[in-house]
Scaffold this motif. Sequence first.
Motif, PDB file in Angstrom:
ATOM      1  N   VAL A  25       0.846  -1.194   0.000  1.00 31.43           N
ATOM      2  CA  VAL A  25       0.000   0.000   0.000  1.00 31.43           C
ATOM      3  C   VAL A  25       0.879   1.242   0.000  1.00 31.43           C
ATOM      4  N   LYS A  26       0.681   2.090  -1.012  1.00 27.27           N
ATOM      5  CA  LYS A  26       1.442   3.334  -1.120  1.00 27.27           C
ATOM      6  C   LYS A  26       0.461   4.497  -1.273  1.00 27.27           C
ATOM      7  N   THR A  27       0.802   5.620  -0.673  1.00 27.72           N
ATOM      8  CA  THR A  27      -0.134   6.748  -0.694  1.00 27.72           C
ATOM      9  C   THR A  27      -0.255   7.357  -2.089  1.00 27.72           C
ATOM     10  N   PHE A  79     -12.001   6.990  -5.166  1.00 26.28           N
ATOM     11  CA  PHE A  79     -12.825   7.845  -4.323  1.00 26.28           C
ATOM     12  C   PHE A  79     -13.238   7.143  -3.035  1.00 26.28           C
ATOM     13  N   ARG A  80     -13.755   5.918  -3.166  1.00 23.37           N
ATOM     14  CA  ARG A  80     -14.438   5.313  -2.038  1.00 23.37           C
ATOM     15  C   ARG A  80     -13.809   4.022  -1.558  1.00 23.37           C
ATOM     16  N   GLY A  81     -12.852   3.491  -2.289  1.00 18.64           N
ATOM     17  CA  GLY A  81     -12.231   2.248  -1.875  1.00 18.64           C
ATOM     18  C   GLY A  81     -11.237   2.459  -0.747  1.00 18.64           C
ATOM     19  N   CYS A  82     -10.879   1.374  -0.063  1.00 25.05           N
ATOM     20  CA  CYS A  82      -9.860   1.475   0.981  1.00 25.05           C
ATOM     21  C   CYS A  82      -8.478   1.389   0.324  1.00 25.05           C
ATOM     22  N   ASP A  83      -7.432   1.567   1.114  1.00 26.51           N
ATOM     23  CA  ASP A  83      -6.069   1.580   0.574  1.00 26.51           C
ATOM     24  C   ASP A  83      -5.690   0.249  -0.065  1.00 26.51           C
TER      25      ASP A  83
END
Length: 94
Positions: A25-27, A79-83
């Motif tokens: 997971v990367k921002t 928009f709405r998904g988690c990381d």
Amino acid sequence: MHSRCKSCLYCHVTQYVSLGDPPPVKTWKRPLLFVAGIALTVSTVMALQFAWERAGATFFAAITTIVMGLGLLGVAISFRGCDVCVARYLGKTL
Ligand SMILES: [Zn+2]
């Protein structure tokens, strides 16, 4: 909080897109997914207009519609998904 994160709407979808362990997971993946999704959607809209003016381009139009769906899904996930969803969805593409 973790169980809520795990049961986000797109987790079920992205599990099919990317099987196995989720990519790291990367921002920066979220804005990248948003931009890529928009670009994909816009280009498929233009491709559909191109196909619309020609007879016998039904197959091409069908493929384009599927790709457009992938692009729109990417925008929705950004928009709405988690990381994890973002990482999974992009992990397959990159
Ligand atoms: Zn999720």
